[in-house]
Each structure stands twice: as structure tokens, then as C-alpha cells.
Design a protein around this motif. Structure first.
Motif: not given
Length: 378
Positions: A144-167
Motif C-alpha cells: 500500500d504505497l499511497v498509505a506508506a507515503k502519507r505516513a512518511c509525510l506525517q513525519v515531515l509534519g513533526q520537523g524530521s525533514l531528513l527522515l521524512s525525505t528518505a522515507c
């Protein structure tokens, strides 16, 4: 738990050698001194014995962290599970304990239960970076790659740019954007500056995998050259071995990975498989060289690792161990060819995991089965 100061903890994904990651605070753990027998004859078995920390949560965190190392996953996850049960009974709403429980469930491929726990955690703590990343990983494994990317972007919302981008880039690669993801991730890592070691290992492994997918073996190996193999997690070692195996360098795998596995507490299926493949390839190369040199018909095969793997596969079959379905399928494809069994286990693996390597494994097994049918009918 401070989600802004995470360390990476690696969990083996049996469907492939990729990293699954979770985040938790650092924990320190000492190891008890081992009794040393006076005679080798008195040694039945040996293993590392972790000494419990004063705080159970610290001990559990370190067990999960160390479970990524060769030979420790089975015992350490089992111990973690046993420790969590009474703690969760006493404090069922403890989010930290729930997160550790989700980590264990993910390891055992209990993905639906893990997702339920993660959702409960995020309902109460929406800024839990580790929970979002684990959700992303499980969604990606399940296709479920759509849901996976959506979860990754939630990390960006918490300020973790590097981790979210890699995800996000890892998900993009699964969607076919391998070259673009590779180039972008290289730029991100180069610009990131000082990265904590655990995150650096994770990022380098993603880069190595993306390079391998593009048939860039030298770059792939270079990405994995920054860290001593003896200190690497199992998933890192398996990827390193796969790259060398694709380059017909089985002897390197035997020479460097063999001693690491022999020194570990027990043998990991993923590493046993790659050592068996390396041994098989090395035997073929030596037999060919011997035949060319002297027309000798002597059997030079050494099957130490293949025999060890066969014994392990037998145990997995007796237990109907579906968590190792990918390794079993590859065993029946490459070590002990059996088209029917290979397809059976590849299908079981596909039910659990739908990443690129899992699709390629299923395709190989189906092709093998079709080839066998054609040969039989002919």
C-alpha cells in the motif's frame, strides 16, 4: 519518550533484506561476564547473556536494538515478548510499552495487530515519529504505497525533514522511480552534514540498494564501505552479500561473512542462505577450473554451509514457519531445486510482503514451475 532525539533500531524484514526502522530513546546496557570452561569438551553451546537494566523499558529497548545483530534476533525478540506481557497487563495504556509491542509484532509479521497498536498510539500522541515510520514501513511491505507515503509525510509534519525525505524516496523507488530517488537521496545525505551513526547506516543501506537496482555494483559496495561488517546489522550484511554474489564473488562472501556468522550466537537464515549460495558458486568455479586444468572428475565440492542451511530449512518446515517463507522459497529455487515447493513458499511470502524483491521471487518461482511442466509434457 523524546521523539525528537531518536536512534534507529533495525528489524529484519524476512521478505527481503531491507531495513525496517523504529525510533526510541537511547538505552545503555552492560553484558554479564561469561563463565569460561576449563576444557573445550565441557562446552555444549555459548551465547551472549544480556544483563537486565534497572529500568525494564531501558532493557527492552536495548534488546530490540541488539536484535538486529547477527545471531540474536530469535532469542532477543522472544525475551522482549516475554518481558512485555506482564508490563502491559500492569500498564495497558503505556504508549511506550505499546510501541515496543508493535515492534515485536512487526518482527513476527503480525502486521494488522501492529498497525492497530500504532493507530492507538498516534491517536493519543500524533507527533510520535517512530510510530509514523513504522506504519509507513508496514504499509510499504504490504504494497500500500499511497498509505506508506502519507505516513512518511506525517513525519515531515513533526520537523524530521531528513527522515521524512528518505522515507518518501524509498516509497518512490518502490513505485518505479529508482534513478530519481537515488540521485535525490544522495543530494539529501550530502547536504545533511553530521548524521547520527544509526541513521547514517540506514541511509547508506537504502543508497546501496538503489544503486544495486540500477546495476551499479561499485557504487553499491562503496555505500556499504563506511562501516565495519562485524558491527553491521543482519539486513546490511545480507545486502552486502547479495551485491557480491551478483558479481560472481562468492569467495569474498565466504571469506568475510563466514567468520562473522561463525562468531555469532546462532545462525540467521538470511545469512545462512547467502553463505550457501556463495559456497555453491565457489564450488562451481573451482570445479570448472579443475576440469579445465586437468580434466579431473574429482568432486571438489564443500557443502558445509549448504548442509547447515538444509538443517535449518527442515526445522522451518516442521514448524510451518511462514515468517521465513522468502528464504525457504529461495532455498528451493537455488540450493535444492524443487519447483513445486519453491512456488508454494513464494506464494506464502507474497501474501505477507509485496515489495519488488518479493515480486521477483514469485516470478522466478512461477517461471520455474512453468519450465518444469513444459519439460514433463515434452
Amino acid at each position: 519518550m523524546d521523539n525528537n532525539m531518536p536512534i534507529l533500531i533495525y528489524l529484519r524484514r524476512y521478505t527481503s533484506y531491507f531495513l525496517a526502522l523504529v525510533f526510541m530513546t537511547s538505552a545503555h546496557l552492560g553484558y554479564s561476564a561469561s563463565y569460561v570452561p576449563q576444557s573445550d569438551q565441557s562446552i555444549v553451546a555459548s551465547w551472549t547473556v544480556p544483563q537486565p537494566a534497572a529500568q525494564p523499558k531501558v532493557f527492552i529497548a536495548q534488546l530490540i536494538s541488539d536484535a538486529s545483530k547477527p545471531g540474536l534476533a530469535s532469542r532477543y525478540y522472544g525475551r522482549t515478548s516475554a518481558l512485555l506481557k506482564p508490563l502491559l497487563l500492569a500498564a495497558p495504556n503505556d504508549l511506550e510499552l505499546q510501541f515496543y509491542s508493535a515492534t515485536v509484532l512487526q518482527h513476527y509479521h503480525e502486521f494488522d495487530q501492529a498497525q492497530q497498536l500504532l493507530s492507538q498510539i498516534l491517536d493519543l500522541q500524533p507527533d510520535h515519529v517512530g510510530a509514523w515510520l513504522m506504519k509507513a514501513n508496514i504499509h510499504m511491505v504490504q504494497g500500500d504505497l499511497v498509505a506508506a507515503k502519507r505516513a512518511c509525510l506525517q513525519v515531515l509534519g513533526q520537523g524530521s525533514l531528513l527522515l521524512s525525505t528518505a522515507c518518501v524516496l524509498e516509497v518512490n523507488a518502490e513505485q518505479g522511480q529508482v534513478a530519481q530517488s537515488y540521485q535525490q537521496l544522495q543530494r539529501v545525505v550530502n547536504m545533511a552534514g553530521n548524521i547520527p551513526r544509526e541513521q547514517h547506516v540506514w541511509l547508506k543501506q537504502i543508497l546501496a540498494d538503489l544503486a544495486q537496482r540500477q546495476q551499479l555494483p561499485e557504487q553499491a559496495i562503496q555505500h556499504l564501505s563506511d562501516f565495519p561488517l562485524a558491527q553491521a546489522p543482519v539486513s546490511y550484511l545480507a545486502l552486502w552479500a547479495d551485491i557480491h554474489l551478483e558479481q560472481q564473488q562468492g569467495h569474498i562472501v565466504l571469506d568475510k561473512l563466514g567468520p562473522i556468522v561463525l562468531a555469532s550466537d546462532s545462525f540467521d537464515d538470511a545469512l545462512l542462505l547467502r553463505l550457501a549460495l556463495a559456497e555453491q558458486a565457489d564450488n562451481s568455479a573451482r570445479n570448472l577450473a579443475s576440469s579445465s586444468a586437468s580434466n579431473s572428475t574429482s568432486n571438489l565440492d564443500k557443502k558445509v554451509w549448504q548442509q547447515r542451511l538444509s538443517q535449518r530449512i527442515e526445522i522451518r518446515l516442521q514448524r510451518n514457519d511462514t515468517a521465513h517463507a522468502a528464504d525457504i522459497a529461495r532455498y528451493y529455487l537455488d540450493i535444492a531445486p524443487d519447483a513445486i515447493k519453491a512456488l508454494h513458499w513464494a506464494k506464502i511470502n507474497w501474501q505477507q510482503a509485496k515489495l519488488g524483491p518479493d515480486k521477483r521471487l514469485l516470478d522466478r518461482a512461477m517461471a520455474k514451475q512453468n519450465s518444469s511442466k513444459s519439460a514433463t509434457q515434452a
